[in-house]
Design a protein around this motif. Structure first.
Motif, PDB file in Angstrom:
ATOM      1  N   ILE A 137      -5.825  10.530  -4.809  1.00 53.19           N
ATOM      2  CA  ILE A 137      -5.147   8.840  -4.411  1.00 53.19           C
ATOM      3  C   ILE A 137      -4.779   9.570  -2.892  1.00 53.19           C
ATOM      4  O   ILE A 137      -3.830  10.627  -2.653  1.00 53.19           O
ATOM      5  CB  ILE A 137      -3.544   9.053  -5.335  1.00 53.19           C
ATOM      6  CG1 ILE A 137      -4.722   8.431  -6.424  1.00 53.19           C
ATOM      7  CG2 ILE A 137      -2.531   8.663  -4.313  1.00 53.19           C
ATOM      8  CD1 ILE A 137      -3.311   8.477  -7.671  1.00 53.19           C
ATOM      9  N   LEU A 143      -0.014   2.206  -6.147  1.00 49.78           N
ATOM     10  CA  LEU A 143      -1.004   2.262  -7.105  1.00 49.78           C
ATOM     11  C   LEU A 143      -1.337   1.158  -7.043  1.00 49.78           C
ATOM     12  O   LEU A 143      -1.216   0.423  -8.225  1.00 49.78           O
ATOM     13  CB  LEU A 143      -1.113   2.851  -7.598  1.00 49.78           C
ATOM     14  CG  LEU A 143      -2.503   3.646  -8.376  1.00 49.78           C
ATOM     15  CD1 LEU A 143      -3.165   4.448  -7.350  1.00 49.78           C
ATOM     16  CD2 LEU A 143      -2.490   4.990  -9.871  1.00 49.78           C
ATOM     17  N   ASP A 144      -2.886   0.640  -6.891  1.00 48.24           N
ATOM     18  CA  ASP A 144      -3.378  -0.624  -7.179  1.00 48.24           C
ATOM     19  C   ASP A 144      -2.892  -2.160  -7.348  1.00 48.24           C
ATOM     20  O   ASP A 144      -2.331  -2.997  -8.342  1.00 48.24           O
ATOM     21  CB  ASP A 144      -4.136  -0.066  -8.277  1.00 48.24           C
ATOM     22  CG  ASP A 144      -4.625   0.959  -8.848  1.00 48.24           C
ATOM     23  OD1 ASP A 144      -5.421   1.094  -7.686  1.00 48.24           O
ATOM     24  OD2 ASP A 144      -5.338   1.325  -9.914  1.00 48.24           O
TER      25      ASP A 144
END
Lengths: 284, 284, 284, 284
Positions: free
Chosen positions: D175, D227-228
Motif C-alpha cells: 500500500i 484504499l480501493d
C-alpha cells in the motif's frame, strides 16, 4: 415423457455414486442426467439424477421408500424425490415495476416454464389488468406500516390455500418478515438490482451511479433473514458509461434483472439448485 | 497429488456409470471428478473420471489392462488412461505476432500450465530472443512455396524427436498440409481470429469491418483438413464500434484470441475435451 | 422537455462542426448531446445534435428552412430534423413466437419506448388476445403462396392508412418482397437469430447446433433486398454447451433476441442510428 | 502523423463547442476526434479534441498560449495540451505475480502501447530476468515495516530521476503512502482483483468464494488515499461456478485483471480519461 429427479446430500463417502448408479441400473432406469459435486472444504457430497419412469421397475409411489431403505439409510443421505407432473405452484409478488413480471408471464405463456401460477400478489393495483389478461388471479394487498403484519398473515394464508410451492419476488418493494421467510425456507427467490455483495439495500442504481462503476448487475438469490445476503443463484451484468443517468442505469439494469430472475426460476424449477450453507450449487 | 484420468467413449447402454463407479469404488479409488454425457441424437456415451492414486488398489501400470478386461470390453468402450505425471509435451508454432505466444509463455512461467514446452517453431525470427529468455529452444523454419513440403517434413521429424504430444498454432500463418495434420489427429490446436463459422479464411478482421458487425471474436479449434472447419473447443467475443478501424479491431481481437487459445490449451491439458464427429464435448 | 434532433450527413470539410455549433449557439440553443463521426475511408461526415427548444430563438416550423439556408446548403448536407413530439408510429409484424413481441409491449407499457403502436400484424392468430390486452388493434393476415402478393398490398395500405413511420419484424416468419422493402427504406428492423454473418437464412439454431459452436447470438438489422444482409444495428451473444439441445439453444437464444431487438428499436427511436453504405453508425 | 490533443474542463456555458471548433477551424486544424460531455448534475463541461498538426497554422510551442488567450480565458477553462511525441514515460511496480506485467510488456513489445518504460520496480526479485529480457532496467526494493518509508523515498527519487509521467501498479502488493500518492495525483493506475465496490481490500477472491458469487471481476482505477476507492477507469468480469476453488478463481480472475489493466493504461495513454470528483469520464 414421465421422469423422476433424485436430489441427494450427505457426507462424502466412497461408493455413493456406485450405489446410486447401481440402484437406477438394477431397477431398469434409463438415466437422462447425472451430476455430482464433492465439496473438498466441507466434505459434503451432492448429487442430482434424472431418469425415465416408463421402464422403471419401481412404482412411483414406492421409489422414495425403497431408495431410502436400500441406499439412503446406508449413507445417511438427505434426499428428495421429484416428478415432472404435476407442475410446481409458484406465487409471484410484485409492486409497480412490470419488467420482471412480464418476462415471467411471457415464458409461462409460451410454455418455457413448466409451472402453475395460481396467483399474483401486489401492494399496488397498476399491473392487475395485464395479469388478468393472462388468466391469472390478481390479489391486491396494500401495505402500510400499521397493517403490514396483518397483511402478511393474510398473504401466507392465501399461499397455503393455493398450495403454493415457492414464491418469486419480481421486484416486490417490501421487506418480508422473518415469520414469512421461515415459512418458505430456500423457497423464496428474489431479484436484487446489483451485483451483490456490492450495493446491498435500497437504491443500488443510485449508489452505482455515485460510485462511478463501469458495470451494473443483478442477482437472483434465495431470501434469508439477513437482507440481500441469501444464497446467490444467478448473476449477470451490463456495461454502463459515464454519460448514463440513474434513469438510464435503471433501464439498462432492468434487462439484466429480468433475464437473471427468469434463469433463477428455471434452475429452481428443474431442481438444479442445491443450497450448501450460504452458497448454491447449480447443476447446469 | 498423484491422480489418474479415465476417458471413455462407447454406445450408451444401461449400467455403464454403475460399472465404472463400481470399478473405482471396489479398488478403493477416491473419486475427485466425474462427468458424463449421453448424446441423445447419436446414442453415444462419454465419460471422464478423475481419482486419487494414493490409496488405489491397482498399480499404475496395471490399471489400463484390468479396466479393459473387467469393464471396457464388456461395454465395447474406447478408453484412454492418463496420469498427471509426466506432463504432456507441447510444441508451439508462431509467425510474427507475439500476443498468443506471450500469453502461453506467461502461464507456463507462472506454473498455470502443467506442460513441457520442448520447443517453439517459427517461420520468422523476430520472436527468438523472448522465447529463449524463457529458456525454450527456438527453431527457425523459413517457408517458401518451394520448400514448404520439405520444411514440414523436417518439422515433423523434430516434433517426433522431441516426443511432442500435441501442437499449438499460436497465430501461425501457414496452412498445414494434410500429411502434417494426419500425424496429429485432434492434437493440433489453432486459434482463428473470428467467431467461426463467420469469416473463415484469411483477413477475418477486414471482412468483419466491411460487414459492419458489432461483435468480433475468436475460435480455438482442432485442426482438420478442411480450413477453419475443425471441432470448436472454445469461443469468445468482444464488442466493437463503428469508429473502430481494422487496426483497432486487430488490437481488440488479440485480447480475445489469446485468452480463448489459452483456455483451449487448458481444457486439452486437463483432458476435458472429447471429440464427437465435428463437435467437442467440454467437461468443464 | 421539448427538444430537437438534427441528423447531418455530408462530405467531410473543415468547419462543419464550427458552423453547426455556431448555428445552435447563435440562436440560443441549449445543447444536450452532440456526436460526430468522420469516416476516414470514405471521407463522409456524420453528426447528431440534440438541443432544448424552450429557449431556442427559431420557431419549430422554421428551423429546417433556416438551418438549410444558413448552414446546410453551404456544406451540401443531407439533413433531417426531428422533434420528440409527436411520437413516431411503429407497426409490429409477428408470427407465432411471443418473446420479442412481449418484450416490446412490456417496454411500451412501462413508458420506456417513446412510441405509438397503432397496430400489430400477424400471419397467425395465437397472439391476438395478449396484444389486445395492451389495447392495441391486431390484424390477422394469413399468408399462402397464392395470396402473398395481395396480402402484402393490403398490409402496405393499412400501414399507410395508420401513418406508420417504421416497421418492426418481431420474429415474423415471412420474407418481405422487394416492393414492400422499398416502401420503408432503412425503416424495417428485423431480428435474425444468429450472430450474422454466421448462419444466414432459415433454422440458424439447427445450423449452430450442427456446427458445434460455443456461442449463439442474435442480430438486429435493417431489412434490405438481400436476405439477412442489411446494415447491422445491434448484436449480442450467449454461451452454450455441448449438452444443449436445439430446443435449449432456441430458449437461450430468445433471451438474446428480445434484448437485441429492443435495443435496436431504442436506438432507432432516439435517432442514434445512421446508415453508411451497408453499415451503421450508432451514436450511443 | 503528428497530432495534438486538447483536454478541456470548465463550467458548462453556451458557445463552448462553437468557440473551440471555431479556433481549430480558423487555424486550419484537421479535426480527427472530438468528444464532449456535459454533466447535468454538476453543470461541468468536458471536452477532448484531437487534430492533425501538419497543416495547423499555429506552431506547436504557441498553441497553448494562443488557445488560452483567445478561448480558454474567456470560458475560465482548465485545459491541457498533449502531443503524440515524445511518448509518455511509465514506471511499472510489481511484486511476485507476473500476469499483468507480461501482458503490458507484450503490448509494449508489439508496439500496441505508445509509451516509454524506463524502469520496473519490485519488492521481489523473481521477475527480474524476464523484465531484462525485454531490455528494461529492473530495480529491486525489498520492503519491510522498518524500511518502507525510506524505500518509498528512494523510489520517488528514482521516478523523478527517470522523468516518469505516470505509474502502473501491476499487482503490486504494497500500500502506497499518502506522500507517494500525492506526488502522482490521478497518475497512479492500480488493478484491484474484484468488481469494486465489492470485496475491497485484501484477498478478494477468498471473499468472493466465501460469498458464493457467480461472477468475479477486476477494476482498474486511479489510486487515491482511501484504499480501493479511487476513480474507476475500467471493469470487467468472468463467470465462475460452484466447483471452482479459490485457486481457480485466482486463475480465471487473472485473465480479467490483465486485460482490464491494459485497457486502463491504453485509455490513459490516449488521454481519453478525465476525472470528475471520484468518477471518470472515458471518451472511448
Amino acid at each position: 415423457m414421465d421422469s423422476a429427479i433424485l436430489i441427494i446430500q450427505c457426507k462424502d463417502q466412497k461408493g455413493i455414486v456406485a450405489a446410486v448408479s447401481q440402484f437406477l441400473y438394477f431397477h431398469n432406469g434409463n438415466v437422462l442426467e447425472v451430476d455430482q459435486y464433492i465439496d473438498s472444504e466441507t466434505g459434503d457430497f451432492f448429487m442430482r439424477a434424472k431418469w425415465e419412469l416408463a421402464s422403471f421397475a419401481i412404482q412411483k409411489q414406492d421409489i422414495h421408500r425403497i431408495f431410502g431403505e436400500t441406499v439412503g439409510s446406508k449413507f445417511e443421505m438427505n434426499f428428495t424425490l421429484h416428478f415432472n407432473e404435476p407442475h410446481p405452484r409458484m406465487a409471484i409478488f410484485v409492486s409497480k415495476l412490470s419488467h420482471c413480471l412480464f418476462d415471467i408471464l411471457s415464458r409461462y405463456f409460451s410454455g418455457q416454464f413448466q409451472v402453475e401460477i395460481p396467483l399474483v400478489l401486489s401492494n399496488h393495483e397498476n399491473l392487475q389488468p395485464v395479469v388478468e389478461a393472462f388468466g391469472i388471479p390478481f390479489h391486491y394487498f396494500p401495505i402500510t406500516k400499521d397493517n403490514k403484519q396483518e397483511q402478511e398473515q393474510r398473504q401466507l394464508a392465501l399461499l397455503e390455500e393455493h398450495k403454493v410451492d415457492f414464491v418469486v419476488l419480481a421486484r416486490y418493494m417490501q421487506i418480508l418478515s422473518p415469520t414469512f421467510i421461515s415459512a418458505y425456507p430456500h423457497k423464496i427467490i428474489n431479484i436484487h438490482h446489483s451485483f451483490l455483495p456490492a450495493f446491498v439495500g435500497a437504491k443500488p442504481y443510485h449508489a452505482a451511479h455515485k460510485r462511478g462503476v463501469k458495470i451494473i448487475g443483478a442477482t437472483g438469490h434465495y431470501v434469508t433473514e439477513e437482507l440481500d445476503a441469501g444464497p446467490i443463484i444467478e448473476q449477470d451484468i451490463a456495461r454502463v458509461k459515464h454519460h448514463n443517468t440513474v434513469e438510464e442505469l435503471v433501464q439498462i439494469g432492468q434487462d439484466v434483472e429480468k433475464v437473471v430472475l427468469s434463469k433463477a426460476i428455471k434452475y429452481h424449477l428443474a431442481k438444479k439448485v442445491m443450497v450448501m450453507g450460504n452458497k448454491t450449487i447449480i447443476f447446469n
